[in-house]
Design a protein around this motif. Structure first.
Motif, PDB file in Angstrom:
ATOM      1  N   ALA A 125       0.827  -1.207   0.000  1.00 17.93           N
ATOM      2  CA  ALA A 125       0.000   0.000   0.000  1.00 17.93           C
ATOM      3  C   ALA A 125       0.857   1.251   0.000  1.00 17.93           C
ATOM      4  CB  ALA A 125      -0.924  -0.014   1.230  1.00 17.93           C
ATOM      5  N   ARG A 126       1.913   1.256   0.806  1.00 16.59           N
ATOM      6  CA  ARG A 126       2.807   2.418   0.843  1.00 16.59           C
ATOM      7  C   ARG A 126       3.532   2.581  -0.495  1.00 16.59           C
ATOM      8  NH1 ARG A 126       4.175   0.022   5.994  1.00 16.59           N
ATOM      9  NH2 ARG A 126       3.104   1.130   7.710  1.00 16.59           N
ATOM     10  N   ALA A 127       3.892   1.463  -1.119  1.00 14.80           N
ATOM     11  CA  ALA A 127       4.555   1.538  -2.423  1.00 14.80           C
ATOM     12  C   ALA A 127       3.631   2.138  -3.479  1.00 14.80           C
ATOM     13  CB  ALA A 127       5.019   0.148  -2.854  1.00 14.80           C
ATOM     14  N   ALA A 128       2.369   1.740  -3.460  1.00 17.68           N
ATOM     15  CA  ALA A 128       1.408   2.284  -4.417  1.00 17.68           C
ATOM     16  C   ALA A 128       1.238   3.788  -4.225  1.00 17.68           C
ATOM     17  CB  ALA A 128       0.061   1.577  -4.272  1.00 17.68           C
ATOM     18  N   ILE A 129       1.200   4.228  -2.959  1.00 19.23           N
ATOM     19  CA  ILE A 129       1.060   5.662  -2.698  1.00 19.23           C
ATOM     20  C   ILE A 129       2.311   6.420  -3.114  1.00 19.23           C
ATOM     21  CG2 ILE A 129       0.764   7.380  -0.879  1.00 19.23           C
ATOM     22  CD1 ILE A 129      -0.868   5.303   0.666  1.00 19.23           C
TER      23      ILE A 129
END
Length: 208
Positions: A125-129
């Protein structure tokens, strides 16, 4: 003039990271039932939006890369201008969509309640953001380069390159053989002329 390959390649890689992270680890089980739900606050729209914008951006990068390869072969000035305007409009619009994606995903992630499934997919999720933010920068750079290409076309250096010689230092070709212009070396000596000799042969000075 073609764009550098680095920037479209980065935009393509960033889009892969975004939709790849959501597809692979963006749907988790909250532990209460077997149904997988979106990691971003269980909001299906957040995951669907991230996947859709990433996939479209990926194929758009491929499309415009192919267009750049064949751009010099487009003979029509109007077609070249349309291609540049399409590139400019799409890049600017997609920069805005990536900005919306970054804000949307970041907001939903802040509202996400901690859990077992959330902790397992937190890195994705952090990578996508994060890569949504990087995508904003890359597509803004593509928009700036498209704007520069459009300004180059206003002085006909881009949209009419096929009308000029490939090398500006190339001289004009010479006259072909048989064009009607004769070479002075082909002239023969004028008729009825002889070499002047102070003592012609066969002539004797009479004696008195």
């Amino acid at each position: 003039k073609q764009r550098p390959v680095v920037c479209p390649s980065l935009a393509q890689v960033f889009s892969i990271v975004v939709f790849g992270s959501i597809v692979n680890e963006g749907y988790v089980n909250d532990g209460r039932d077997a149904e997988l739900k979106c990691i971003f606050n269980q909001n299906e729209n957040a995951c669907n939006y991230g996947i859709a914008i990433g996939i479209i951006a990926f194929f758009a990068c491929i499309f415009f890369f192919i267009v750049d390869l064949y751009f010099q072969q487009i003979s029509s000035v109007k077609d070249r201008k349309r291609v540049v305007l399409l590139d400019l409009g799409f890049s600017g619009f997609w920069s805005f969509l990536w900005f919306v994606a970054f804000c949307f995903l970041a907001n939903q992630w802040q509202q996400t309640k901690p859990g077992i499934g959330v902790s397992q997919g937190a890195d994705a999720a952090r990578a996508a953001i994060a890569f949504s933010f990087f995508s904003i920068i890359s597509w803004v750079a593509l928009t700036v380069m498209a704007m520069q290409r459009y300004h180059l076309g206003t002085d006909m250096s881009l949209f009419a390159t096929d009308q000029f010689a490939p090398d500006p230092n190339t001289g004009y070709p010479g006259y072909p053989t048989g064009s009607g212009i004769e070479n002075t070396e082909t002239y023969q000596s004028p008729p009825f002329t002889e070499t002047i000799d102070t003592s012609p042969k066969g002539y004797q000075i009479p004696t008195y």
